[in-house]
Design an enzyme around this catalytic site. Structure first.
Site, PDB file in Angstrom:
ATOM      1  N   GLY A   1      12.144   9.356  22.999  1.00  0.00           N
ATOM      2  CA  GLY A   1      11.436   9.359  24.288  1.00  0.00           C
ATOM      3  C   GLY A   1      12.366   9.632  25.453  1.00  0.00           C
ATOM      4  O   GLY A   1      12.071   9.271  26.598  1.00  0.00           O
TER       5      GLY A   1
ATOM      6  N   HIS B   1      23.364   9.759  24.267  1.00  0.00           N
ATOM      7  CA  HIS B   1      22.872   9.413  22.929  1.00  0.00           C
ATOM      8  C   HIS B   1      23.912   8.565  22.189  1.00  0.00           C
ATOM      9  O   HIS B   1      23.731   8.255  21.015  1.00  0.00           O
ATOM     10  CB  HIS B   1      22.608  10.678  22.106  1.00  0.00           C
ATOM     11  CG  HIS B   1      21.335  11.406  22.461  1.00  0.00           C
ATOM     12  ND1 HIS B   1      20.165  10.764  22.791  1.00  0.00           N
ATOM     13  CD2 HIS B   1      21.049  12.739  22.500  1.00  0.00           C
ATOM     14  CE1 HIS B   1      19.215  11.667  23.020  1.00  0.00           C
ATOM     15  NE2 HIS B   1      19.729  12.871  22.860  1.00  0.00           N
TER      16      HIS B   1
ATOM     17  N   ARG C   1       6.139  18.041  22.082  1.00  0.00           N
ATOM     18  CA  ARG C   1       5.425  18.448  20.873  1.00  0.00           C
ATOM     19  C   ARG C   1       4.056  17.787  20.905  1.00  0.00           C
ATOM     20  O   ARG C   1       3.096  18.353  21.399  1.00  0.00           O
ATOM     21  CB  ARG C   1       6.240  18.073  19.623  1.00  0.00           C
ATOM     22  CG  ARG C   1       5.739  18.719  18.330  1.00  0.00           C
ATOM     23  CD  ARG C   1       6.594  18.294  17.150  1.00  0.00           C
ATOM     24  NE  ARG C   1       6.544  16.871  16.908  1.00  0.00           N
ATOM     25  CZ  ARG C   1       5.703  16.266  16.064  1.00  0.00           C
ATOM     26  NH1 ARG C   1       4.847  16.989  15.373  1.00  0.00           N
ATOM     27  NH2 ARG C   1       5.729  14.963  15.913  1.00  0.00           N
ATOM     28  N   LYS C   2       3.967  16.534  20.416  1.00  0.00           N
ATOM     29  CA  LYS C   2       2.680  15.840  20.449  1.00  0.00           C
ATOM     30  C   LYS C   2       2.693  14.631  21.382  1.00  0.00           C
ATOM     31  O   LYS C   2       1.695  14.307  22.011  1.00  0.00           O
ATOM     32  CB  LYS C   2       2.316  15.358  19.046  1.00  0.00           C
ATOM     33  CG  LYS C   2       1.808  16.435  18.128  1.00  0.00           C
ATOM     34  CD  LYS C   2       1.239  15.789  16.886  1.00  0.00           C
ATOM     35  CE  LYS C   2       0.624  16.819  15.959  1.00  0.00           C
ATOM     36  NZ  LYS C   2       0.216  16.219  14.681  1.00  0.00           N
ATOM     37  N   GLY C   3       3.811  13.936  21.370  1.00  0.00           N
ATOM     38  CA  GLY C   3       3.917  12.752  22.220  1.00  0.00           C
ATOM     39  C   GLY C   3       2.976  11.637  21.809  1.00  0.00           C
ATOM     40  O   GLY C   3       2.387  10.964  22.652  1.00  0.00           O
TER      41      GLY C   3
HETATM   42  P1  PAP Z   1      15.799  14.199  23.095  1.00  0.00           P
HETATM   43  O1  PAP Z   1      16.262  12.824  22.697  1.00  0.00           O
HETATM   44  O2  PAP Z   1      16.338  15.274  22.210  1.00  0.00           O
HETATM   45  O3  PAP Z   1      15.977  14.491  24.535  1.00  0.00           O
HETATM   46  P2  PAP Z   1      13.096  13.240  23.247  1.00  0.00           P
HETATM   47  O4  PAP Z   1      12.613  13.551  24.589  1.00  0.00           O
HETATM   48  O5  PAP Z   1      13.453  11.843  22.948  1.00  0.00           O
HETATM   49  O6  PAP Z   1      14.236  14.257  22.828  1.00  0.00           O
HETATM   50  O7  PAP Z   1      12.011  13.619  22.150  1.00  0.00           O
HETATM   51  C1  PAP Z   1      10.886  14.354  22.351  1.00  0.00           C
HETATM   52  C2  PAP Z   1       9.740  13.502  21.879  1.00  0.00           C
HETATM   53  O8  PAP Z   1       9.183  12.826  23.008  1.00  0.00           O
HETATM   54  C3  PAP Z   1       8.650  14.374  21.309  1.00  0.00           C
HETATM   55  O9  PAP Z   1       7.930  13.551  20.389  1.00  0.00           O
HETATM   56  P3  PAP Z   1       7.064  14.170  19.209  1.00  0.00           P
HETATM   57  O10 PAP Z   1       7.923  15.138  18.481  1.00  0.00           O
HETATM   58  O11 PAP Z   1       6.663  13.011  18.343  1.00  0.00           O
HETATM   59  O12 PAP Z   1       5.889  14.810  19.837  1.00  0.00           O
HETATM   60  C4  PAP Z   1       7.873  14.668  22.574  1.00  0.00           C
HETATM   61  O13 PAP Z   1       6.570  15.150  22.327  1.00  0.00           O
HETATM   62  C5  PAP Z   1       7.856  13.320  23.232  1.00  0.00           C
HETATM   63  N1  PAP Z   1       7.623  13.390  24.674  1.00  0.00           N
HETATM   64  C6  PAP Z   1       8.130  14.278  25.558  1.00  0.00           C
HETATM   65  N2  PAP Z   1       7.679  14.027  26.777  1.00  0.00           N
HETATM   66  C7  PAP Z   1       6.847  12.963  26.683  1.00  0.00           C
HETATM   67  C8  PAP Z   1       6.051  12.243  27.626  1.00  0.00           C
HETATM   68  N3  PAP Z   1       6.021  12.589  28.903  1.00  0.00           N
HETATM   69  N4  PAP Z   1       5.340  11.208  27.170  1.00  0.00           N
HETATM   70  C9  PAP Z   1       5.365  10.849  25.871  1.00  0.00           C
HETATM   71  N5  PAP Z   1       6.074  11.493  24.928  1.00  0.00           N
HETATM   72  C10 PAP Z   1       6.825  12.548  25.327  1.00  0.00           C
END
Ligand code: PAP
Length: 333
Positions: free
Chosen positions: A78, A141, A299-301
């Site tokens: 997240g 990280h 992606r999906k969030g």
């Molecule tokens: P990072 O650590 O590489 O920066 P990070 O942002 O933690 O990545 O991971 C992206 C995840 O957060 C994705 O999850 P998913 O693959 O299960 O879908 C992404 O969709 C989700 N994400 C990005 N933005 C949001 C948001 N605003 N609210 C909730 N989830 C989000």
């Protein structure tokens, strides 16, 4: 309220001895065990080799300020979401009413950069971070144990976000399939099964997952005024409560007037998955982190997408490891 500079740090000003740093970095990196052609084992964790220059530079040079705020996460827990929230929260007086809010034109990774990426360490120079206005917002990280000493010794605040290991794994796997080629130094197998095995054995990006989470969990129990521990799932379920807790932790609680004006919801709406993922900058732009497409961070969030990917056996294996690692410290997912 203090404001944060909504642009990447200025160009570097403090030069290092080129040969000295290069040799030092080369020596350390070449001595590290590697796996899958892109991860190096450093201080107990698997770090992308491409980040190692930045990690070493950060550990050596970062001088934390007492007012700094550091967002720490394991990848895919997240980070992007919490970067947006922290930026919007800390800068709310300056920007929340603005039609030109920086989050509308910049990916959150641009506004709140990772310490260990090349943004702060380019070639042989370290950026002069003292020029940033207070409070400085950074992300990392790195595990707690690998944070620069000055971060651990100062009273700066750390916000740690984690996510249940099943969704973290699935999200990492998708991301790796999309952008992995930018990180690897030689072709790797990226089947779900192979990646899952590696994840379970601790060989995932910034893993072992459990050791990473534990490093911050324990610190948050010992120093709750320093480390704020938040789960992605909690934030999804009760965002208002947790955003208000976060503001309190950071010493910038919402006033009754702000609450009445709906400021908490304004921030949540601005930083919501739907809003951010539909912005032009996040649909088309490339991020400052290794030129990765901004869209890859959305992606999906959702919570529970692992159900669409993991077999019953995989679930059992992951749950078992999690129970074994966390049950003595009272951490549940
Ligand atoms: P990072 O650590 O590489 O920066 P990070 O942002 O933690 O990545 O991971 C992206 C995840 O957060 C994705 O999850 P998913 O693959 O299960 O879908 C992404 O969709 C989700 N994400 C990005 N933005 C949001 C948001 N605003 N609210 C909730 N989830 C989000």
């Amino acid at each position: 309220m203090a404001t944060h500079q909504p642009v990447p740090p200025p160009p570097t000003s403090e030069s290092l001895e080129e040969d000295e740093l290069n040799q030092e970095v080369r020596d350390v990196i070449s001595s590290l065990p590697t796996v899958e052609g892109w991860l190096s084992h450093y201080q107990g964790f698997w770090i992308p080799t491409k980040c190692m220059h930045g990690v070493l530079a950060t550990q050596k040079h970062l001088q934390a300020h007492e007012t700094d705020i550091l967002l720490a996460t394991i990848p895919k827990a997240g980070t992007t979401w919490l970067k947006a929230i922290l930026f919007a929260l800390v800068n709310r007086v300056r920007y929340l009413d603005s039609q030109q809010h920086p989050l509308l034109a910049n990916n959150p990774h641009t506004l709140l950069p990772f310490l260990e990426t090349k943004l702060f360490y380019k070639k042989n120079e370290v950026s002069d971070l003292t020029l940033l206005t207070s409070p400085r917002l950074f992300a990392t990280h790195l595990s707690y144990s690998s944070l620069p000493t000055s971060v651990k010794n100062s009273t700066c605040k750390i916000v740690y976000v984690c996510r249940n290991p099943k969704d973290t794994f699935v999200s990492q796997w998708h991301f790796q399939n999309k952008v992995g080629a930018l990180m690897v130094t030689k072709p790797v197998s990226n089947s779900l099964e192979q990646s899952f095995n590696n994840f379970c054995r601790g060989m995932s990006v910034y893993g072992p997952f459990w050791d990473h989470v534990l490093s911050y969990w324990i610190e948050s129990l010992e120093k709750p005024e320093k480390v704020f521990f938040l789960k992605y799932e909690e934030m999804k379920e009760q965002p208002i409560i947790h955003l208000k807790r976060l503001a309190e932790f950071l010493g910038c609680s919402f006033s009754p007037e702000e609450e009445e004006k709906g400021r908490v919801n304004d921030i949540l709406k601005l930083c919501s998955f739907d809003n951010l993922s539909n912005l032009e900058i996040n649909k088309k732009g490339k991020s400052s982190v290794f030129g990765i497409e901004n869209a890859s961070y959305f992606r999906k969030g959702e919570v529970g997408d692992w159900k669409n990917y993991l077999t019953a056996q995989m679930v059992e294996r992951l749950d078992c490891i999690t129970e074994e690692k966390f049950h003595t410290v009272g951490l549940k997912f």
